[in-house]
Structure formats: C-alpha cells, structure tokens
Design an enzyme around this catalytic site. Structure first.
Site, PDB file in Angstrom:
ATOM      1  N   GLU A 215       0.824  -1.212   0.000  1.00 25.95           N
ATOM      2  CA  GLU A 215       0.000   0.000   0.000  1.00 25.95           C
ATOM      3  C   GLU A 215       0.856   1.260   0.000  1.00 25.95           C
ATOM      4  O   GLU A 215       0.533   2.241  -0.678  1.00 25.95           O
ATOM      5  CB  GLU A 215      -0.947  -0.007   1.200  1.00 25.95           C
ATOM      6  CG  GLU A 215      -1.984   1.104   1.158  1.00 25.95           C
ATOM      7  CD  GLU A 215      -2.959   0.994  -0.010  1.00 25.95           C
ATOM      8  OE1 GLU A 215      -3.039   1.963  -0.801  1.00 25.95           O
ATOM      9  OE2 GLU A 215      -3.636  -0.029  -0.132  1.00 25.95           O
TER      10      GLU A 215
ATOM     11  N   GLU B 166       1.239   6.361  -7.074  1.00 20.54           N
ATOM     12  CA  GLU B 166       0.135   7.263  -7.413  1.00 20.54           C
ATOM     13  C   GLU B 166       0.534   8.723  -7.258  1.00 20.54           C
ATOM     14  O   GLU B 166       0.228   9.555  -8.120  1.00 20.54           O
ATOM     15  CB  GLU B 166      -1.083   6.954  -6.548  1.00 20.54           C
ATOM     16  CG  GLU B 166      -1.765   5.661  -6.930  1.00 20.54           C
ATOM     17  CD  GLU B 166      -3.007   5.375  -6.101  1.00 20.54           C
ATOM     18  OE1 GLU B 166      -3.288   6.123  -5.129  1.00 20.54           O
ATOM     19  OE2 GLU B 166      -3.697   4.396  -6.426  1.00 20.54           O
TER      20      GLU B 166
END
Length: 122
Positions: free
Chosen positions: A70, A77
C-alpha cells in the site's frame, strides 16, 4: 561521484525520514488507516488465540506485505499525479498495476488469516 564518509547523524536522520513517511501515510491515506485497523484487529486476535511462533510469523509477514504494498502503491500514485494530472492511458496502467500489487497482498493476508484464525475460532 564521491561517497560521503559514514555518519551516525545521517543514519539517524534517515530513520526520521522513514518514520515521517509512515506518519504521513497513516494521516493522509484512508486505505492506510483501514489496513492499520485490520492489522491491530489481527494482532489482538493473535494474542487472544495464543498463536504459535510460526503463526505469528505468518500473520506479521502478511501484515507487513500489505502495508509495504500500500505504501508503494501510494508512492506510485503520488509520483504519477506529479508527472501528469491529466488522464493518461499509460499512467492509468501504472496506477492499476500498483493497485493490483496491493490486491494480491490483501488476498494473501486474508487467506493466511482464514487458515490460522478459522480453525481456532470454530
């Protein structure tokens, strides 16, 4: 490029950067907080069920795998958004691949959790 001499102060600083990254991750990312809550629940359940050493290793390993995936997904991102705020098909592919890594880690964590916790609970 010349290497700098070893410095304890610089090594300590590098830890502070890493801890700041963790702090930012858990403060600013909803998925980070969701994974943290799931990890706390899994750890509490592990204490309650008195897991063996190898079961603890499995649980802690998949928790770490999910958090690592994550954090890397979030990094990809953020970097992709910095490169281009426009919708771009190649950036979408990169983001989707990073999200897929998280999905695989979560599926593994769920499988390990089911194998360990379900027999002990029932």
């Amino acid at each position: 490029m010349k290497n700098k001499p070893f410095s304890i102060r610089e090594r300590i600083k590098s830890f502070s950067y890493a801890f700041n990254g963790l702090r930012l991750f858990f403060i600013s990312e909803h998925n980070g907080r969701i994974h943290l809550v799931a990890a706390v629940v899994a750890i509490a359940l592990s204490f309650y069920l008195h897991l063996s050493t190898f079961e603890w290793i499995a649980i802690l390993s998949v928790i770490a795998a999910v958090l690592i995936a994550e954090i890397l997904n979030t990094s990809v991102e953020k970097l992709a958004d910095l490169v281009s705020t426009d919708i771009h098909p190649k950036i979408k592919i990169v983001k989707d691949l990073a999200a897929a890594a998280v999905l695989i880690a979560v599926i593994l964590a769920l499988a390990v959790g089911c194998f360990i916790f379900i027999p002990k609970l029932f």
